[in-house]
Design an enzyme around this catalytic site. Sequence first.
Site, PDB file in Angstrom:
ATOM      1  N   SER A 191      -4.054  -3.608   7.272  1.00 40.61           N
ATOM      2  CA  SER A 191      -3.573  -3.167   5.747  1.00 40.61           C
ATOM      3  C   SER A 191      -4.651  -2.440   4.713  1.00 40.61           C
ATOM      4  O   SER A 191      -4.446  -1.643   4.001  1.00 40.61           O
ATOM      5  CB  SER A 191      -2.929  -4.379   4.970  1.00 40.61           C
ATOM      6  OG  SER A 191      -3.904  -5.478   4.555  1.00 40.61           O
TER       7      SER A 191
ATOM      8  N   LYS B  42      -6.312  -7.068  -0.809  1.00 40.43           N
ATOM      9  CA  LYS B  42      -5.827  -5.652  -1.652  1.00 40.43           C
ATOM     10  C   LYS B  42      -6.724  -5.021  -2.687  1.00 40.43           C
ATOM     11  O   LYS B  42      -7.682  -5.783  -3.045  1.00 40.43           O
ATOM     12  CB  LYS B  42      -4.403  -5.995  -2.115  1.00 40.43           C
ATOM     13  CG  LYS B  42      -3.176  -6.623  -1.268  1.00 40.43           C
ATOM     14  CD  LYS B  42      -3.181  -5.818   0.031  1.00 40.43           C
ATOM     15  CE  LYS B  42      -1.927  -6.696   1.074  1.00 40.43           C
ATOM     16  NZ  LYS B  42      -2.019  -5.977   2.181  1.00 40.43           N
TER      17      LYS B  42
END
Length: 175
Positions: free
Chosen positions: A43, A91
Amino acid sequence: MAQAQGFGRRYLKAFFKGFFVAVPVTVTFLDRVACVARVEGASMQPSLNPGGRQASDVVLLNHWSIRNYDVQRGDIVSLVSPRNPEQKIIKRVIALEGDIIKTIGYKKKYVKVPHGHIWVEGDHHGHSFDSNAFGPVSLGLLHARATHILWPPKRWQKLQPMLPPERKPLQREQE
């Protein structure tokens, strides 16, 4: 023989004194100041784990730097997953409270990030479970800021806040 037993007892006593001081200090340091973590998954490629499954990056997570929820756009942060509290995710912060962001596949095309929240996304959009799936994230879920890549040695570096130009907020709250 008696001297050996006395030495052994003193040694054990000193060991346990040190142990009972070192353990709480270490636990407090790892909980409040900084720790290391292995980054898994795709990710955050290419920023983290650019080699895919062959190697995982190990990053330094700085807890102290976010104690007042002081994050900026572009920071890479670790947070408790809004969908699974047992899991931590990593993230990039895309938008702060008050920003209006154009989403990528979220139920609304545009979102104004509410007070006390941030918008986070993975760098590899097609392979990221992020705010585009679960919406704005409460600042209370922040765990730490990733500040350095520690492993593998050829990737040692300080992580700089970087916001992709195509992901800049459409409108920013006055800072």
